[in-house]
Design a protein around this motif. Structure first.
Motif, mmCIF file in Angstrom:
data_model
loop_
_atom_site.group_PDB
_atom_site.id
_atom_site.type_symbol
_atom_site.label_atom_id
_atom_site.label_comp_id
_atom_site.label_asym_id
_atom_site.label_seq_id
_atom_site.Cartn_x
_atom_site.Cartn_y
_atom_site.Cartn_z
ATOM 1 N N GLN A 184 0.510 -0.732 -0.308
ATOM 2 C CA GLN A 184 0.022 -0.169 -0.136
ATOM 3 C C GLN A 184 1.161 1.348 -0.097
ATOM 4 O O GLN A 184 0.703 2.319 -1.157
ATOM 5 C CB GLN A 184 -0.495 -0.157 1.590
ATOM 6 N N GLU A 204 3.439 5.819 -5.839
ATOM 7 C CA GLU A 204 3.389 6.249 -7.293
ATOM 8 C C GLU A 204 2.488 7.143 -7.604
ATOM 9 O O GLU A 204 2.726 7.091 -8.593
ATOM 10 C CB GLU A 204 3.098 4.291 -7.344
ATOM 11 N N GLU A 205 1.303 6.948 -6.567
ATOM 12 C CA GLU A 205 0.191 7.997 -7.171
ATOM 13 C C GLU A 205 1.054 9.938 -6.778
ATOM 14 O O GLU A 205 0.621 9.919 -7.850
ATOM 15 C CB GLU A 205 -0.823 8.256 -5.638
ATOM 16 N N SER A 206 1.550 9.639 -5.453
ATOM 17 C CA SER A 206 2.884 11.161 -5.652
ATOM 18 C C SER A 206 3.706 10.978 -6.568
ATOM 19 O O SER A 206 4.517 12.398 -6.825
ATOM 20 C CB SER A 206 2.805 10.914 -4.299
ATOM 21 N N LEU A 218 1.840 1.690 -3.006
ATOM 22 C CA LEU A 218 0.686 2.264 -4.253
ATOM 23 C C LEU A 218 0.861 3.650 -3.937
ATOM 24 O O LEU A 218 1.036 4.373 -4.873
ATOM 25 C CB LEU A 218 -0.072 1.848 -4.192
ATOM 26 N N LYS A 219 1.015 3.854 -2.659
ATOM 27 C CA LYS A 219 0.595 5.732 -2.407
ATOM 28 C C LYS A 219 2.067 6.956 -3.065
ATOM 29 O O LYS A 219 1.817 7.870 -3.653
ATOM 30 C CB LYS A 219 0.748 5.749 -0.797
ATOM 31 N N PRO A 273 4.352 10.081 -10.323
ATOM 32 C CA PRO A 273 4.032 9.557 -11.618
ATOM 33 C C PRO A 273 4.802 9.489 -12.758
ATOM 34 O O PRO A 273 4.411 8.281 -13.579
ATOM 35 C CB PRO A 273 2.891 10.144 -12.381
#
Length: 288
Positions: A69, A75-77, A72-73, A79
């Motif tokens: 998780q 990767e979101e911040s 994933l966080k 990109p």
């Protein structure tokens, strides 16, 4: 650690007082742990792990889930970059360098992986390991991405010195030229399970088809290896995670279980393909 302790207690469906009684500790101690005011000492972490075993509480899925998780966080911040994992037995000091052993799968480099289990199982037997979340900006790097086929195995064989007997042949030069001048190599991970299969392939116990089928079936994820200083300069540490004694105890168990399960599965596949394809020595003879 705070969330992990809360997870253990909630999994046992106990109040803080019941949890304290079960561990033979004071209520105030559990309360301070869960509030993050103190951290369990090593002896208490061992007691927590024994409590988990007694109550059939699986910590590994929880640990892996939390770390996944977090990836994933990140990767979101971030990109524009690829977020990967790197495990270190005692932490990174100074600049990132391509300094692993030259006989590693893809040669001397800085190894990163797409799956968190792989670095965790590599570092869980050390005293003060650190898991790193890293990002690599591929930019203008000279990249070699290996397919999931026999060429992957021969790159590993080349780097492990298994092709020396054909060093004067074009076959050997083909792989030397393939790797020359690369900055980043991407290919399937070879953890303990595939290491076992690869050794059996090199020793002539399984065929090339059995090897490739194992590689495809086990689906261990990809490793990204920065093999040049140029590539290492494009690696950025996003976050580091120091593993607790409690987490290490849980990960040691899952490491061995996954290894045994993988070896059993690999043996099944190899038996199915024992008459298909060619053995390592036969493939080398073909090129001589």
């Amino acid at each position: 650690m705070t969330d992990l302790i809360k997870f253990i207690r909630s999994s046992a469906t106990m109040s803080q007082q019941e949890f304290a009684d079960g561990l033979r500790m004071a209520f105030a101690t559990i309360n301070r742990w869960e509030n993050g005011k103190t951290t369990p000492p090593p002896a208490a972490q061992k007691a927590l792990y024994e409590f988990c075993i007694h109550h059939n509480i699986d910590l590994t899925d929880y640990i892996i889930g939390i770390l996944t998780q977090e990836k994933l966080k990140l990767e979101e911040s971030n990109p524009d970059v690829k977020v990967l994992f790197h495990g270190s037995k005692s932490g990174i000091e100074g600049d990132i360098m391509p300094i692993s052993r030259s006989q590693c799968d893809f040669g001397k480099g800085f190894y990163m992986g797409t799956e968190v289990v792989q670095p965790l199982t590599l570092i869980c037997n050390y005293k003060t390991p650190i898991l790193y979340f890293v990002a690599i900006n591929k930019g203008d790097l000279n990249i070699l991405e290996l397919p999931t086929d026999i060429s992957w195995a021969f790159v590993v064989a080349y780097n492990r010195g298994r092709l020396e007997r054909v060093k004067e042949k074009n076959f050997y030069r083909q792989y030397a030229e393939l790797l020359q001048g690369r900055d980043l190599i991407i290919g399937d991970i070879a953890d303990d399970r595939m290491f076992y299969v690869l050794d059996n392939f090199f020793e002539g116990n399984i065929t090339d088809k059995g090897l490739v089928e194992c590689l495809s079936t086990l689906q261990l994820g990809k490793q990204y290896v920065a093999v040049s200083q140029n590539a290492c300069q494009n690696v950025k540490i996003l976050k580091e995670y120091a593993l607790s004694e409690l987490e290490l105890m849980a990960l040691k168990d899952i490491s061995e279980k996954k290894r045994q399960t993988g070896i059993e599965r690999a043996n099944e596949i190899c038996k199915q393909h024992r008459r298909d394809g060619k053995f390592f020595d036969e493939l080398l003879e073909d090129c001589e």
